[in-house]
Write an enzyme that holds these catalytic residues in place. Structure first.
Site, PDB file in Angstrom:
ATOM      1  N   HIS A 137     -36.709 -57.156 -20.832  1.00 56.27           N
ATOM      2  CA  HIS A 137     -36.058 -55.982 -20.227  1.00 56.27           C
ATOM      3  C   HIS A 137     -35.588 -56.357 -18.817  1.00 56.27           C
ATOM      4  O   HIS A 137     -36.398 -56.525 -17.911  1.00 56.27           O
ATOM      5  CB  HIS A 137     -37.023 -54.791 -20.140  1.00 56.27           C
ATOM      6  CG  HIS A 137     -36.365 -53.545 -19.630  1.00 56.27           C
ATOM      7  ND1 HIS A 137     -36.344 -52.375 -20.352  1.00 56.27           N
ATOM      8  CD2 HIS A 137     -35.701 -53.273 -18.483  1.00 56.27           C
ATOM      9  CE1 HIS A 137     -35.688 -51.454 -19.664  1.00 56.27           C
ATOM     10  NE2 HIS A 137     -35.290 -51.978 -18.514  1.00 56.27           N
ATOM     11  N   HIS A 196     -32.205 -56.053 -15.731  1.00 56.99           N
ATOM     12  CA  HIS A 196     -30.910 -55.576 -15.224  1.00 56.99           C
ATOM     13  C   HIS A 196     -30.252 -56.704 -14.448  1.00 56.99           C
ATOM     14  O   HIS A 196     -30.832 -57.207 -13.478  1.00 56.99           O
ATOM     15  CB  HIS A 196     -31.092 -54.361 -14.312  1.00 56.99           C
ATOM     16  CG  HIS A 196     -31.692 -53.191 -15.026  1.00 56.99           C
ATOM     17  ND1 HIS A 196     -30.936 -52.215 -15.619  1.00 56.99           N
ATOM     18  CD2 HIS A 196     -32.989 -52.871 -15.280  1.00 56.99           C
ATOM     19  CE1 HIS A 196     -31.733 -51.327 -16.193  1.00 56.99           C
ATOM     20  NE2 HIS A 196     -32.989 -51.707 -16.006  1.00 56.99           N
ATOM     21  N   LEU A 197     -29.061 -57.084 -14.868  1.00 59.82           N
ATOM     22  CA  LEU A 197     -28.359 -58.185 -14.190  1.00 59.82           C
ATOM     23  C   LEU A 197     -27.141 -57.723 -13.400  1.00 59.82           C
ATOM     24  O   LEU A 197     -26.536 -58.528 -12.694  1.00 59.82           O
ATOM     25  CB  LEU A 197     -27.922 -59.247 -15.206  1.00 59.82           C
ATOM     26  CG  LEU A 197     -29.036 -60.145 -15.753  1.00 59.82           C
ATOM     27  CD1 LEU A 197     -28.488 -61.081 -16.831  1.00 59.82           C
ATOM     28  CD2 LEU A 197     -29.691 -60.958 -14.637  1.00 59.82           C
ATOM     29  N   ARG A 198     -26.758 -56.454 -13.543  1.00 59.90           N
ATOM     30  CA  ARG A 198     -25.584 -55.913 -12.826  1.00 59.90           C
ATOM     31  C   ARG A 198     -24.312 -56.683 -13.191  1.00 59.90           C
ATOM     32  O   ARG A 198     -24.247 -57.334 -14.225  1.00 59.90           O
ATOM     33  CB  ARG A 198     -25.807 -55.911 -11.308  1.00 59.90           C
ATOM     34  CG  ARG A 198     -27.156 -55.362 -10.849  1.00 59.90           C
ATOM     35  CD  ARG A 198     -27.460 -53.992 -11.400  1.00 59.90           C
ATOM     36  NE  ARG A 198     -28.637 -53.409 -10.758  1.00 59.90           N
ATOM     37  CZ  ARG A 198     -29.312 -52.385 -11.259  1.00 59.90           C
ATOM     38  NH1 ARG A 198     -28.978 -51.852 -12.420  1.00 59.90           N
ATOM     39  NH2 ARG A 198     -30.348 -51.892 -10.629  1.00 59.90           N
ATOM     40  N   ASN A 212     -26.590 -50.654 -18.571  1.00 57.94           N
ATOM     41  CA  ASN A 212     -26.224 -49.516 -17.708  1.00 57.94           C
ATOM     42  C   ASN A 212     -25.324 -49.940 -16.553  1.00 57.94           C
ATOM     43  O   ASN A 212     -25.627 -49.737 -15.388  1.00 57.94           O
ATOM     44  CB  ASN A 212     -27.460 -48.764 -17.211  1.00 57.94           C
ATOM     45  CG  ASN A 212     -28.415 -49.609 -16.383  1.00 57.94           C
ATOM     46  OD1 ASN A 212     -28.473 -50.823 -16.551  1.00 57.94           O
ATOM     47  ND2 ASN A 212     -29.158 -48.993 -15.485  1.00 57.94           N
ATOM     48  N   LYS A 217     -29.783 -49.384 -26.641  1.00 55.96           N
ATOM     49  CA  LYS A 217     -30.584 -48.750 -25.603  1.00 55.96           C
ATOM     50  C   LYS A 217     -30.279 -47.262 -25.518  1.00 55.96           C
ATOM     51  O   LYS A 217     -29.115 -46.871 -25.447  1.00 55.96           O
ATOM     52  CB  LYS A 217     -30.265 -49.425 -24.258  1.00 55.96           C
ATOM     53  CG  LYS A 217     -30.973 -48.822 -23.059  1.00 55.96           C
ATOM     54  CD  LYS A 217     -32.457 -49.148 -23.046  1.00 55.96           C
ATOM     55  CE  LYS A 217     -33.202 -48.318 -22.023  1.00 55.96           C
ATOM     56  NZ  LYS A 217     -33.550 -49.037 -20.817  1.00 55.96           N
ATOM     57  N   HIS A 273     -35.686 -45.707 -23.006  1.00 53.94           N
ATOM     58  CA  HIS A 273     -36.165 -45.246 -21.698  1.00 53.94           C
ATOM     59  C   HIS A 273     -36.820 -43.911 -21.971  1.00 53.94           C
ATOM     60  O   HIS A 273     -36.137 -42.905 -22.192  1.00 53.94           O
ATOM     61  CB  HIS A 273     -35.015 -45.108 -20.696  1.00 53.94           C
ATOM     62  CG  HIS A 273     -35.488 -44.687 -19.335  1.00 53.94           C
ATOM     63  ND1 HIS A 273     -35.465 -45.515 -18.245  1.00 53.94           N
ATOM     64  CD2 HIS A 273     -36.045 -43.525 -18.910  1.00 53.94           C
ATOM     65  CE1 HIS A 273     -35.984 -44.879 -17.195  1.00 53.94           C
ATOM     66  NE2 HIS A 273     -36.345 -43.670 -17.579  1.00 53.94           N
ATOM     67  N   HIS A 292     -40.782 -50.304 -20.554  1.00 58.30           N
ATOM     68  CA  HIS A 292     -41.504 -50.141 -19.282  1.00 58.30           C
ATOM     69  C   HIS A 292     -42.472 -48.970 -19.317  1.00 58.30           C
ATOM     70  O   HIS A 292     -42.306 -47.997 -18.563  1.00 58.30           O
ATOM     71  CB  HIS A 292     -40.552 -50.040 -18.090  1.00 58.30           C
ATOM     72  CG  HIS A 292     -39.324 -49.176 -18.292  1.00 58.30           C
ATOM     73  ND1 HIS A 292     -39.397 -47.867 -18.679  1.00 58.30           N
ATOM     74  CD2 HIS A 292     -38.011 -49.442 -18.152  1.00 58.30           C
ATOM     75  CE1 HIS A 292     -38.173 -47.365 -18.757  1.00 58.30           C
ATOM     76  NE2 HIS A 292     -37.318 -48.307 -18.449  1.00 58.30           N
ATOM     77  N   LEU A 314     -38.093 -46.267 -11.725  1.00 52.26           N
ATOM     78  CA  LEU A 314     -38.261 -45.271 -12.788  1.00 52.26           C
ATOM     79  C   LEU A 314     -38.545 -45.969 -14.115  1.00 52.26           C
ATOM     80  O   LEU A 314     -37.857 -46.942 -14.422  1.00 52.26           O
ATOM     81  CB  LEU A 314     -36.999 -44.411 -12.917  1.00 52.26           C
ATOM     82  CG  LEU A 314     -36.795 -43.383 -11.797  1.00 52.26           C
ATOM     83  CD1 LEU A 314     -35.435 -42.725 -11.917  1.00 52.26           C
ATOM     84  CD2 LEU A 314     -37.911 -42.323 -11.824  1.00 52.26           C
ATOM     85  N   ASP A 334     -38.038 -55.362 -16.045  1.00 56.11           N
ATOM     86  CA  ASP A 334     -37.237 -54.268 -15.492  1.00 56.11           C
ATOM     87  C   ASP A 334     -36.766 -54.610 -14.078  1.00 56.11           C
ATOM     88  O   ASP A 334     -36.533 -53.707 -13.260  1.00 56.11           O
ATOM     89  CB  ASP A 334     -37.993 -52.931 -15.497  1.00 56.11           C
ATOM     90  CG  ASP A 334     -37.039 -51.738 -15.414  1.00 56.11           C
ATOM     91  OD1 ASP A 334     -35.832 -51.927 -15.655  1.00 56.11           O
ATOM     92  OD2 ASP A 334     -37.508 -50.634 -15.099  1.00 56.11           O
ATOM     93  N   HIS A 356     -31.051 -53.574  -6.244  1.00 55.02           N
ATOM     94  CA  HIS A 356     -30.126 -52.692  -5.516  1.00 55.02           C
ATOM     95  C   HIS A 356     -30.061 -53.236  -4.099  1.00 55.02           C
ATOM     96  O   HIS A 356     -31.099 -53.598  -3.528  1.00 55.02           O
ATOM     97  CB  HIS A 356     -30.663 -51.266  -5.441  1.00 55.02           C
ATOM     98  CG  HIS A 356     -30.683 -50.526  -6.736  1.00 55.02           C
ATOM     99  ND1 HIS A 356     -29.576 -49.924  -7.275  1.00 55.02           N
ATOM    100  CD2 HIS A 356     -31.694 -50.298  -7.611  1.00 55.02           C
ATOM    101  CE1 HIS A 356     -29.902 -49.335  -8.417  1.00 55.02           C
ATOM    102  NE2 HIS A 356     -31.183 -49.553  -8.653  1.00 55.02           N
TER     103      HIS A 356
END
Ligand code: DOR
Ligand code: ZN
Length: 348
Positions: A17, A19-21, A45, A103, A140, A178, A223, A251, A255
């Site tokens: 899980h 996030h790579l943007r 996302n 997802k 999620h 998560h 979150l 996760d 940012h």
């Protein structure tokens, strides 16, 4: 006192899980994961969201282009489910060798979830298609009811939505992403093998006091939000139990500093640069380092029906302290556990 090993070697792990943007941020964060992990389940996302196989494959190319040469890293792509996702897109995803899951973000639950699903129980055709294809649904699991206490949102979603969907579709494969509560850990433990869960390093190491330690700590806000100590202990027990239904998913969610330290700060903890060491810290805290390999390197691959990695990674007992930030100024990324002492270091 258990005797902590001075060195431990495990199969190269995967991150189930992540996030790579996109764009410049993608280029900054991919190397940290590619250096340690063989594969990662990449969250969809983005803006616009990765709602189609075509977008997922294009995103995969951008990720591969950002990987250091010779990294041997494989991004496993996911589709972002909306209220409009047609069954034909699920069928296309199931056929693609590069798409590993679909997802579901409850609409409004978290970062870039405004195109998410309003009510999963109403997405019958898509759930049937997923169940018959064997493609896992990655969830999620938080209710979006604004009147529901933020610390109860996972438990309520489990009771009101997820448990019903799992019961109604007996062939549906689900990863409860998560997980953060004792209730979620018990639910997954007591469910059949088609239901699994990922657990982050922050939920194994911290409880919600960390968000308020001496003042407001925006870099400990993610979150689902950190929960109580009883929940952390239940998660740590699950992760170190040897139950193959629980596996590693960081996760890691970068940012820029300015977006975290703000009037309305973003949710997400950037853990990729220290993730494996952070998990080692958690496992070592209960004398369970010998269980790290199953959790980090075997169980996720087994669940997704993929071969285990063949490479090896070695950790040695050698205290060190990661840097607090990567980069400078407003775009700096706060690194999870940066400035803290960690007992294990990965040998490069
Ligand atoms: O803390 C989080 N950050 N939780 C999520 O569900 C999304 C993620 C992000 O994309 O920033
Ligand atoms: Zn996430």
């Amino acid at each position: 006192m258990s005797h902590a090993p001075s060195t431990i070697e495990i199969t190269r792990p995967d991150d189930w899980h992540l996030h790579l943007r996109d764009g410049a941020l993608l280029e900054r964060v991919v190397p940290a994961t590619a250096r340690r992990f063989g594969r990662a389940i990449v969250m969809p996302n983005l803006v616009p969201a990765v709602t189609t196989v075509e977008r997922a494959l294009a995103y995969r190319e951008r990720i591969l282009a950002a990987c250091p040469a010779g990294a041997g890293f494989e991004p496993l792509m996911t589709l972002y489910l909306t209220d409009e996702t047609p069954v034909s897109e699920i069928a296309a995803a199931a056929k693609s060798p590069h798409v590993a899951g679909v997802k579901v973000y409850p609409r409004g639950a978290t970062t870039h979830s405004s195109e998410g699903v309003s009510d999963l129980t109403e997405r019958g055709a898509v759930l049937e298609a997923l169940a018959s294809s064997g493609l896992p649904l990655l969830v999620h699991g938080e209710t979006t009811d604004p009147d529901c206490d933020v610390f109860d949102r996972e438990r309520v979603y489990l009771e009101e939505t997820l448990s019903k969907v799992i019961e109604r579709y007996p062939a549906l494969r689900v990863v409860f992403e998560h997980i953060t509560t004792l209730e979620a850990a018990e639910f997954v433990r007591d469910s059949p093998a088609r239901v699994a869960a990922t657990i982050t390093p922050q939920h194994l190491l911290l409880n919600r006091n960390a968000i308020f330690a001496g003042g407001l700590r925006p870099h400990h806000y993610c979150l689902p939000v950190l929960k109580r100590e009883r929940d952390r202990r239940a998660l740590l027990a699950a992760a170190t139990s040897g139950d193959p239904s629980f596996f590693l998913g960081t996760d890691s969610a970068p940012h820029p500093r300015a977006a975290k330290e703000a009037d309305c700060g973003c949710a997400g903890i950037y853990s990729a640069p220290v993730a494996l060491e952070a998990y080692a810290e958690a496992f070592a805290s209960v004398g369970a380092l010998e269980r790290l390999e199953g959790f980090a390197s075997h169980f996720g691959a087994d669940f997704y029906g993929l071969p285990r990695n063949t490479g090896r990674v070695r950790l040695i007992a050698e205290p060190w302290s990661p840097p607090a930030f990567e980069g400078d100024g407003e775009s700096a990324l706060r690194v999870f556990l940066g400035g803290e002492m960690l007992r294990y270091r990965v040998v490069d």
